[in-house]
Design a protein around this motif. Structure first.
Motif, PDB file in Angstrom:
ATOM      1  N   ARG A   7      28.463 -15.996 -20.721  1.00 18.79           N
ATOM      2  CA  ARG A   7      27.054 -15.832 -20.426  1.00 18.79           C
ATOM      3  C   ARG A   7      26.776 -14.415 -19.947  1.00 18.79           C
ATOM      4  O   ARG A   7      27.655 -13.696 -19.511  1.00 18.79           O
ATOM      5  N   ARG A   8      25.510 -14.025 -20.016  1.00 16.30           N
ATOM      6  CA  ARG A   8      25.124 -12.662 -19.642  1.00 16.30           C
ATOM      7  C   ARG A   8      25.566 -12.324 -18.222  1.00 16.30           C
ATOM      8  O   ARG A   8      26.041 -11.218 -17.956  1.00 16.30           O
ATOM      9  N   ALA A   9      25.435 -13.282 -17.300  1.00 14.55           N
ATOM     10  CA  ALA A   9      25.837 -13.023 -15.913  1.00 14.55           C
ATOM     11  C   ALA A   9      27.316 -12.727 -15.818  1.00 14.55           C
ATOM     12  O   ALA A   9      27.754 -11.879 -15.037  1.00 14.55           O
ATOM     13  N   THR A  10      28.130 -13.418 -16.642  1.00 20.27           N
ATOM     14  CA  THR A  10      29.572 -13.173 -16.644  1.00 20.27           C
ATOM     15  C   THR A  10      29.882 -11.804 -17.228  1.00 20.27           C
ATOM     16  O   THR A  10      30.722 -11.067 -16.723  1.00 20.27           O
ATOM     17  N   ARG A  11      29.184 -11.446 -18.316  1.00 19.26           N
ATOM     18  CA  ARG A  11      29.424 -10.133 -18.942  1.00 19.26           C
ATOM     19  C   ARG A  11      29.059  -9.013 -17.985  1.00 19.26           C
ATOM     20  O   ARG A  11      29.679  -7.960 -17.968  1.00 19.26           O
ATOM     21  N   ALA A  12      27.996  -9.216 -17.191  1.00 16.08           N
ATOM     22  CA  ALA A  12      27.545  -8.175 -16.275  1.00 16.08           C
ATOM     23  C   ALA A  12      28.519  -7.983 -15.125  1.00 16.08           C
ATOM     24  O   ALA A  12      28.566  -6.920 -14.513  1.00 16.08           O
ATOM     25  N   ASN A  13      29.283  -8.995 -14.815  1.00 16.82           N
ATOM     26  CA  ASN A  13      30.259  -8.917 -13.728  1.00 16.82           C
ATOM     27  C   ASN A  13      31.435  -8.066 -14.200  1.00 16.82           C
ATOM     28  O   ASN A  13      32.084  -8.386 -15.185  1.00 16.82           O
ATOM     29  N   ARG A  14      31.714  -6.988 -13.497  1.00 16.75           N
ATOM     30  CA  ARG A  14      32.708  -6.025 -13.972  1.00 16.75           C
ATOM     31  C   ARG A  14      34.109  -6.615 -14.082  1.00 16.75           C
ATOM     32  O   ARG A  14      34.933  -6.112 -14.838  1.00 16.75           O
ATOM     33  N   ALA A  15      34.376  -7.691 -13.345  1.00 18.76           N
ATOM     34  CA  ALA A  15      35.687  -8.337 -13.430  1.00 18.76           C
ATOM     35  C   ALA A  15      35.674  -9.518 -14.394  1.00 18.76           C
ATOM     36  O   ALA A  15      36.697 -10.157 -14.602  1.00 18.76           O
ATOM     37  N   GLY A  16      34.497  -9.842 -14.946  1.00 18.08           N
ATOM     38  CA  GLY A  16      34.409 -10.963 -15.862  1.00 18.08           C
ATOM     39  C   GLY A  16      34.398 -12.312 -15.178  1.00 18.08           C
ATOM     40  O   GLY A  16      34.669 -13.336 -15.804  1.00 18.08           O
ATOM     41  N   LEU A  17      34.064 -12.338 -13.876  1.00 19.42           N
ATOM     42  CA  LEU A  17      34.022 -13.600 -13.145  1.00 19.42           C
ATOM     43  C   LEU A  17      32.736 -14.365 -13.466  1.00 19.42           C
ATOM     44  O   LEU A  17      31.668 -13.766 -13.578  1.00 19.42           O
ATOM     45  N   THR A  18      32.849 -15.675 -13.591  1.00 20.79           N
ATOM     46  CA  THR A  18      31.668 -16.497 -13.784  1.00 20.79           C
ATOM     47  C   THR A  18      30.926 -16.631 -12.458  1.00 20.79           C
ATOM     48  O   THR A  18      31.434 -16.248 -11.394  1.00 20.79           O
ATOM     49  N   GLU A  19      29.722 -17.208 -12.526  1.00 25.88           N
ATOM     50  CA  GLU A  19      28.952 -17.402 -11.287  1.00 25.88           C
ATOM     51  C   GLU A  19      29.716 -18.296 -10.313  1.00 25.88           C
ATOM     52  O   GLU A  19      29.745 -18.043  -9.106  1.00 25.88           O
ATOM     53  N   ARG A  20      30.336 -19.353 -10.823  1.00 27.93           N
ATOM     54  CA  ARG A  20      31.098 -20.259  -9.961  1.00 27.93           C
ATOM     55  C   ARG A  20      32.303 -19.539  -9.352  1.00 27.93           C
ATOM     56  O   ARG A  20      32.618 -19.705  -8.171  1.00 27.93           O
ATOM     57  N   GLN A  21      32.994 -18.717 -10.166  1.00 31.12           N
ATOM     58  CA  GLN A  21      34.149 -17.980  -9.656  1.00 31.12           C
ATOM     59  C   GLN A  21      33.729 -16.973  -8.581  1.00 31.12           C
ATOM     60  O   GLN A  21      34.467 -16.738  -7.626  1.00 31.12           O
ATOM     61  N   MET A  22      32.525 -16.398  -8.729  1.00 30.42           N
ATOM     62  CA  MET A  22      32.026 -15.499  -7.693  1.00 30.42           C
ATOM     63  C   MET A  22      31.772 -16.261  -6.398  1.00 30.42           C
ATOM     64  O   MET A  22      32.051 -15.768  -5.299  1.00 30.42           O
TER      65      MET A  22
ATOM     66  N   GLN B   4      33.674 -15.471  -2.862  1.00 24.05           N
ATOM     67  CA  GLN B   4      32.982 -15.208  -1.602  1.00 24.05           C
ATOM     68  C   GLN B   4      33.458 -16.143  -0.495  1.00 24.05           C
ATOM     69  O   GLN B   4      33.572 -15.740   0.675  1.00 24.05           O
ATOM     70  N   LEU B   5      33.779 -17.386  -0.865  1.00 28.18           N
ATOM     71  CA  LEU B   5      34.286 -18.329   0.136  1.00 28.18           C
ATOM     72  C   LEU B   5      35.733 -18.011   0.513  1.00 28.18           C
ATOM     73  O   LEU B   5      36.137 -18.212   1.663  1.00 28.18           O
ATOM     74  N   ILE B   6      36.504 -17.522  -0.439  1.00 28.30           N
ATOM     75  CA  ILE B   6      37.856 -17.051  -0.125  1.00 28.30           C
ATOM     76  C   ILE B   6      37.773 -15.907   0.877  1.00 28.30           C
ATOM     77  O   ILE B   6      38.529 -15.835   1.846  1.00 28.30           O
ATOM     78  N   GLU B   7      36.828 -15.002   0.645  1.00 26.82           N
ATOM     79  CA  GLU B   7      36.664 -13.835   1.511  1.00 26.82           C
ATOM     80  C   GLU B   7      36.297 -14.265   2.938  1.00 26.82           C
ATOM     81  O   GLU B   7      36.668 -13.601   3.919  1.00 26.82           O
ATOM     82  N   ARG B   8      35.627 -15.400   3.042  1.00 22.30           N
ATOM     83  CA  ARG B   8      35.260 -15.932   4.371  1.00 22.30           C
ATOM     84  C   ARG B   8      36.421 -16.668   5.030  1.00 22.30           C
ATOM     85  O   ARG B   8      36.311 -17.103   6.177  1.00 22.30           O
TER      86      ARG B   8
ATOM     87  N   LYS C  46      40.576 -26.727   0.239  1.00 20.82           N
ATOM     88  CA  LYS C  46      39.951 -27.999   0.605  1.00 20.82           C
ATOM     89  C   LYS C  46      38.537 -27.775   1.130  1.00 20.82           C
ATOM     90  O   LYS C  46      37.595 -28.494   0.753  1.00 20.82           O
ATOM     91  N   ARG C  47      38.371 -26.762   1.992  1.00 23.20           N
ATOM     92  CA  ARG C  47      37.043 -26.463   2.534  1.00 23.20           C
ATOM     93  C   ARG C  47      36.102 -25.958   1.443  1.00 23.20           C
ATOM     94  O   ARG C  47      34.902 -26.268   1.454  1.00 23.20           O
ATOM     95  N   ILE C  48      36.642 -25.170   0.514  1.00 24.44           N
ATOM     96  CA  ILE C  48      35.819 -24.685  -0.596  1.00 24.44           C
ATOM     97  C   ILE C  48      35.326 -25.863  -1.437  1.00 24.44           C
ATOM     98  O   ILE C  48      34.157 -25.913  -1.841  1.00 24.44           O
ATOM     99  N   ALA C  49      36.219 -26.814  -1.685  1.00 22.69           N
ATOM    100  CA  ALA C  49      35.845 -27.996  -2.459  1.00 22.69           C
ATOM    101  C   ALA C  49      34.716 -28.760  -1.768  1.00 22.69           C
ATOM    102  O   ALA C  49      33.757 -29.205  -2.419  1.00 22.69           O
TER     103      ALA C  49
END
Length: 229
Positions: free
Chosen positions: A159-174, A178-182, A187-190
């Motif tokens: 999708r366009r949002a994935t292409r725009a992401n310089r690493a190729g991450l999907t919206e869900r992966q982003m 962000q939750l990993i960074e926190r 389990k908590r992410i789930a």
């Protein structure tokens, strides 16, 4: 886009004097561009012919022999003795064997090029590999080949949002990143995203792979450095 200055430099060296070690890679690049419709096919074939005349052995000429076959499918491959196995297989029509050989050598781009010369199922795998590598012009060319062959229901790509992401991450992966960074655990992410832990595992693996990171800490550091988060 950043390749253009390097290609111009390669061409300048060749204009000063034809040396095989410089001609071979330049001819391969021009051939690939011609295959994608981004360079003159006749110029590519001229460079390949020049390299063939200068090559001391057929083994040296193997890669260019394959590119010539891709540009002119009906051309006689000539003597394939001494060529590396994957090239020899491609020149004799064994794209399955060539793809398997490239896979064994852990060269996904070359494997996908071999699969692109195969049947519909192989082309779909090739398309998936190219998209995963971010090789979008090649992926689009494979789609064009498939359409001309009458294939339908071809994957349109990220999708366009994935292409725009310089690493190729999907919206869900982003979101996962962000939750990993926190500092949240899988389990908590789930729980936070209302998805299964197994799905989170897959997303985390994809994030680490696309960021070329071996740990969650390295992934977040890379994301910060690149401005993703």
């Amino acid at each position: 886009p950043s390749a253009e200055p390097l290609l111009a430099e390669m061409k300048r060296f060749l204009e000063k004097g034809i040396e095989l070690q410089r001609l071979l890679p330049y001819a391969a690049v021009v051939a690939e561009q011609a295959w994608l419709g981004q360079a003159d096919k006749h110029e590519a074939l001229r460079l390949i012919g020049l390299a063939e005349g200068l090559s001391p052995t057929r083994a040296v000429f193997a890669e260019l022999a394959v590119w010539r076959r891709m540009l002119v499918p009906d051309v006689d491959p000539g003597d394939t003795a001494g060529m590396a196995l994957p090239y020899r297989m491609l020149l004799t029509g064994d794209w399955r064997g060539a793809a398997a050989a490239w896979a064994e050598l852990d060269t996904p781009y070359e494997r996908a090029l071999a699969l692109a010369q195969g049947d519909e199922a192989a082309q779909r795998v090739a398309l998936e590999i190219f998209e995963g590598l971010g090789a979008r012009p090649v992926a689009q060319h494979v789609r064009d080949i498939m359409r001309r062959s009458g294939v339908i229901h071809i994957a349109r790509g990220p999708r366009r949002a994935t292409r725009a992401n310089r690493a190729g991450l999907t919206e869900r992966q982003m979101e996962v990143l962000q939750l990993i960074e926190r500092g949240l655990s899988n389990k908590r992410i789930a729980e936070h995203l209302a998805i299964s832990p197994k799905t989170v595992d897959h997303h985390v693996s994809a994030v680490l792979g696309k960021l070329e990171a071996v740990s969650r800490g390295e992934a977040t550091a890379t994301a910060r450095d690149s401005g993703l988060i």
